[in-house]
Design a protein around this motif. Sequence first.
Motif, PDB file in Angstrom:
ATOM      1  N   ARG A  43      18.321   8.062 -18.808  1.00  0.00           N
ATOM      2  CA  ARG A  43      19.711   8.070 -18.747  1.00  0.00           C
ATOM      3  C   ARG A  43      20.605   7.130 -19.429  1.00  0.00           C
ATOM      4  NH1 ARG A  43      21.622   8.806 -12.644  1.00  0.00           N
ATOM      5  NH2 ARG A  43      23.762   8.703 -13.784  1.00  0.00           N
ATOM      6  N   GLY A  44      19.739   5.993 -19.568  1.00  0.00           N
ATOM      7  CA  GLY A  44      20.255   4.583 -20.248  1.00  0.00           C
ATOM      8  C   GLY A  44      20.662   3.618 -19.303  1.00  0.00           C
ATOM      9  N   PRO A  45      21.619   2.707 -19.677  1.00  0.00           N
ATOM     10  CA  PRO A  45      22.194   1.707 -18.801  1.00  0.00           C
ATOM     11  C   PRO A  45      22.702   2.418 -17.588  1.00  0.00           C
ATOM     12  CG  PRO A  45      22.579   1.420 -21.106  1.00  0.00           C
ATOM     13  CD  PRO A  45      22.051   2.727 -21.127  1.00  0.00           C
ATOM     14  N   LEU A  46      22.541   1.862 -16.274  1.00  0.00           N
ATOM     15  CA  LEU A  46      23.139   2.081 -15.251  1.00  0.00           C
ATOM     16  C   LEU A  46      23.638   1.201 -14.341  1.00  0.00           C
ATOM     17  CD1 LEU A  46      20.390   5.064 -14.278  1.00  0.00           C
ATOM     18  CD2 LEU A  46      22.557   5.505 -15.599  1.00  0.00           C
ATOM     19  N   GLU A  47      24.854   1.499 -13.665  1.00  0.00           N
ATOM     20  CA  GLU A  47      25.107   0.516 -12.782  1.00  0.00           C
ATOM     21  C   GLU A  47      24.436   1.100 -11.253  1.00  0.00           C
ATOM     22  OE1 GLU A  47      29.426   0.600 -12.081  1.00  0.00           O
ATOM     23  OE2 GLU A  47      29.745   1.349 -14.178  1.00  0.00           O
ATOM     24  N   VAL A  48      24.565   0.220 -10.375  1.00  0.00           N
ATOM     25  CA  VAL A  48      24.057   0.763  -8.930  1.00  0.00           C
ATOM     26  C   VAL A  48      24.738   1.875  -8.340  1.00  0.00           C
ATOM     27  CG1 VAL A  48      23.596  -0.106  -6.448  1.00  0.00           C
ATOM     28  CG2 VAL A  48      23.384  -1.962  -8.324  1.00  0.00           C
ATOM     29  N   ALA A  49      26.059   2.027  -8.878  1.00  0.00           N
ATOM     30  CA  ALA A  49      26.751   3.193  -8.519  1.00  0.00           C
ATOM     31  C   ALA A  49      26.094   4.415  -9.041  1.00  0.00           C
ATOM     32  CB  ALA A  49      28.176   2.952  -8.724  1.00  0.00           C
ATOM     33  N   ASP A  50      25.595   4.159 -10.082  1.00  0.00           N
ATOM     34  CA  ASP A  50      25.142   5.434 -10.808  1.00  0.00           C
ATOM     35  C   ASP A  50      23.868   6.054 -10.275  1.00  0.00           C
ATOM     36  OD1 ASP A  50      27.292   5.336 -12.620  1.00  0.00           O
ATOM     37  OD2 ASP A  50      25.992   3.916 -13.979  1.00  0.00           O
ATOM     38  N   ILE A  51      23.117   5.263  -9.324  1.00  0.00           N
ATOM     39  CA  ILE A  51      21.714   5.767  -8.790  1.00  0.00           C
ATOM     40  C   ILE A  51      22.079   6.628  -7.654  1.00  0.00           C
ATOM     41  CG2 ILE A  51      19.634   5.140  -7.737  1.00  0.00           C
ATOM     42  CD1 ILE A  51      19.774   4.051 -10.770  1.00  0.00           C
TER      43      ILE A  51
END
Length: 405
Positions: free
Chosen positions: A143-151
Amino acid sequence: MERAVADDLRRFSIDEARRIAIAAQGLHESRPQLGTVSLADLDRVVNRINIVQIDSVNVLVRAQYMPFFSRLGPYPTDLLHQFAYEERNLFEYSVHEASLLPMRHLSMIRHRMSEWRPWKRWTELMSEKPDLLPYIVDEIETRGPLEVADIEDKGERYGHWGTTSAKIILETMLHRGELAVSDRVNHARRYDLINRVVPSDVLASDPLNREESHLLMMKLAISSLGIGTIADCADYYRIKRTEAANAIQTLSERGEIERVKIDGVPSEIYAKPGIEPPSEASSATAIVSPFDPLVWHRQRIEWLFDFEYRIEIYTPVRKRKFGYYVMPFLLGDRLVARIDLKADRKAKVLRVPGAFSEVHADADEAAPRLATELRSMADWLGLERIVIGRRGSFTKPLRSAIKQL
């Protein structure tokens, strides 16, 4: 034990030492014309200070933005995001706490990545949830760059701060140099594979070993400090004083730094080779953050500026001496005052609950200069008014000076 001081050491007065230190930090330079600050100006500041500390305290403005304001005046804060993350000039790592560093210095801190030891909870997670790590890596790869919230599967929360298992994994991989901070969205880190963040030529550079890194760190520290003690230099990159002393001794023997003497200061002092103080007193005028490298090391500003400074954020209200978020005010070559600041964004007010001048300061001279800086800061932060409180004897002349603007 202090070594004997050779008779041929160059000597400086404490006033000259302050001028050297202020010049090394770039605080003496003329600021760009309003509205003209560019990426080149940010680069100039970074080349002076080498480390930009990051901190989440937002009572005024986040820490990473203040050193540029102190040296350049008002500038678009999104310029820092462009410079650091879009242009890939800086990278994030824990050096002097959480920091932004020049991308070219990555090879200098690779040994910290290889030596970093995970938290106890990491080991427990790898045993309890062995599938979580490959799941998170696959998410980022796909998915590319992720924040913790995106997990989606963040795992359990634990500890006082409610840290998730996903956060522990992401931070561990960041510290080990497997991930890097790609950018920030609303100040939240977005993590990506390091080879998709760091330019290939930088990533291909041979990492320095621990000894080589410490030599470069101490050379950079003395360049940014201008003049200082072993403790000052050690604190800049947060290495042990014994390791700093060894590196400084080697650099001194090589002639890459010079041992000097400051009148009235018993500590061993080092400086850039052949450095001379500016011929005239500094004309610097700057409000500096608690996280500005000029005032990082509290022992340093005591011996250099005769200024005792502590952050009282975590001090109970009744025990605070000056206030919650207090910033020193630099005028010329002295720290002449300290002011408690708060950005009341809802009311569009820059609040100054307290202001305190130093005993050596000329309040009549300092008040209008500080008032001008506060007006500039308020404009920078999109605040319309400045409201001066009543704590501290400096509030009265400062209030009068604000009214004259």
